[in-house]
Write a protein that holds these residues in place. Structure first.
Motif, PDB file in Angstrom:
ATOM      1  N   GLY A 189      -4.595   4.726  -3.368  1.00 22.91           N
ATOM      2  CA  GLY A 189      -5.359   3.488  -3.515  1.00 22.91           C
ATOM      3  C   GLY A 189      -4.475   2.269  -3.696  1.00 22.91           C
ATOM      4  O   GLY A 189      -3.395   2.340  -4.274  1.00 22.91           O
ATOM      5  N   GLU A 210      -8.928   5.213  -1.933  1.00 15.77           N
ATOM      6  CA  GLU A 210      -8.984   4.641  -3.277  1.00 15.77           C
ATOM      7  C   GLU A 210      -9.227   5.668  -4.374  1.00 15.77           C
ATOM      8  O   GLU A 210      -8.686   5.530  -5.462  1.00 15.77           O
ATOM      9  CB  GLU A 210     -10.064   3.550  -3.338  1.00 15.77           C
ATOM     10  CG  GLU A 210      -9.774   2.351  -2.462  1.00 15.77           C
ATOM     11  CD  GLU A 210      -8.477   1.639  -2.794  1.00 15.77           C
ATOM     12  OE1 GLU A 210      -8.146   1.502  -3.993  1.00 15.77           O
ATOM     13  OE2 GLU A 210      -7.791   1.217  -1.853  1.00 15.77           O
ATOM     14  N   HIS A 223       0.842  -1.201   0.000  1.00 13.49           N
ATOM     15  CA  HIS A 223       0.000   0.000   0.000  1.00 13.49           C
ATOM     16  C   HIS A 223       0.879   1.253   0.000  1.00 13.49           C
ATOM     17  O   HIS A 223       1.964   1.260   0.584  1.00 13.49           O
ATOM     18  CB  HIS A 223      -0.984  -0.001   1.174  1.00 13.49           C
ATOM     19  CG  HIS A 223      -0.341  -0.036   2.523  1.00 13.49           C
ATOM     20  ND1 HIS A 223       0.258   1.056   3.097  1.00 13.49           N
ATOM     21  CD2 HIS A 223      -0.229  -1.040   3.409  1.00 13.49           C
ATOM     22  CE1 HIS A 223       0.721   0.736   4.287  1.00 13.49           C
ATOM     23  NE2 HIS A 223       0.443  -0.538   4.498  1.00 13.49           N
ATOM     24  N   GLY A 262      -6.656   8.642  -7.031  1.00 15.61           N
ATOM     25  CA  GLY A 262      -6.308   7.278  -6.645  1.00 15.61           C
ATOM     26  C   GLY A 262      -4.877   7.117  -6.180  1.00 15.61           C
ATOM     27  O   GLY A 262      -4.377   5.998  -6.080  1.00 15.61           O
ATOM     28  N   GLN A 305      -7.188  -1.240  -6.743  1.00 22.40           N
ATOM     29  CA  GLN A 305      -7.041  -1.300  -8.199  1.00 22.40           C
ATOM     30  C   GLN A 305      -5.646  -1.796  -8.590  1.00 22.40           C
ATOM     31  O   GLN A 305      -5.497  -2.621  -9.492  1.00 22.40           O
ATOM     32  CB  GLN A 305      -7.312   0.071  -8.826  1.00 22.40           C
ATOM     33  CG  GLN A 305      -7.271   0.087 -10.338  1.00 22.40           C
ATOM     34  CD  GLN A 305      -8.404  -0.711 -10.967  1.00 22.40           C
ATOM     35  OE1 GLN A 305      -9.510  -0.763 -10.439  1.00 22.40           O
ATOM     36  NE2 GLN A 305      -8.123  -1.344 -12.088  1.00 22.40           N
TER      37      GLN A 305
END
Length: 133
Positions: A107, A99, A50, A104, A110
Motif C-alpha cells: 500500500g 492497499e 510506491h 498493507g 496510508q
C-alpha cells in the motif's frame, strides 16, 4: 434656541472596510488552493515512493490526488470543510488489494497520508497568513 444638526454623507466603503469584507473569500480561496497543492504533492510522492514494482504501469498512473470543499448541513452551520485526498484510479480495480492485502505491505495511500499529515496545518496557516496580508 438653535439646535445643532448632525449630518453625514454616506458613500462607498473605504478600501480598509472593503478589504476586511473580502477576508473570508480570500481565506477560502487560499485554503482551497493550498489543499489542491497538497493533493498534487501527495500524488507525486505516492508515484515516486510506491513499494511495488511496476509491471503494466497502470497502478502508478492511476494514483490521483484530489481536493475539494463542502459546506452546509454536513459541515455544520456556517462552516466549510476542505480536504485533500489520494485514490487509485477507476481502471485499477486491484488498488484495494495493493492497499490491504498482506498487511498493507504494497500500500501507498496510508503511507502518503502519514507523510503529509504533519505538514498540512503549517501549510494552511501560511496560506491564510498570506491571504490576509
Amino acid at each position: 434656541m438653535i439646535r445643532p444638526k448632525l449630518t453625514y454623507k454616506t458613500g462607498p466603503p473605504t478600501r480598509a472596510i472593503a478589504s476586511v469584507m473580502r477576508i473570508p473569500d480570500d481565506v477560502n480561496k487560499a485554503v482551497n488552493g493550498e489543499m489542491a497543492a497538497i493533493a498534487r504533492d501527495m500524488q507525486v510522492y505516492a508515484k515516486d515512493n510506491h513499494p511495488w514494482q511496476n509491471r503494466t504501469g497502470r497502478a502508478e498512473e492511476g494514483l490521483t490526488g484530489y481536493s475539494g470543499a463542502y459546506g452546509g448541513a454536513a459541515a455544520g452551520p456556517g462552516r466549510k470543510v476542505f480536504y485533500a485526498a489520494l485514490r487509485h484510479g477507476k481502471d485499477v480495480f486491484y488498488g484495494i488489494f495493493l492497499e490491504v492485502k498482506h498487511g498493507g505491505r504494497w500500500g501507498i495511500i496510508q503511507r502518503t497520508l502519514e507523510a503529509f499529515v504533519g505538514q498540512i496545518p503549517g501549510r494552511i496557516v501560511n496560506a491564510i497568513n498570506e491571504a490576509v496580508r
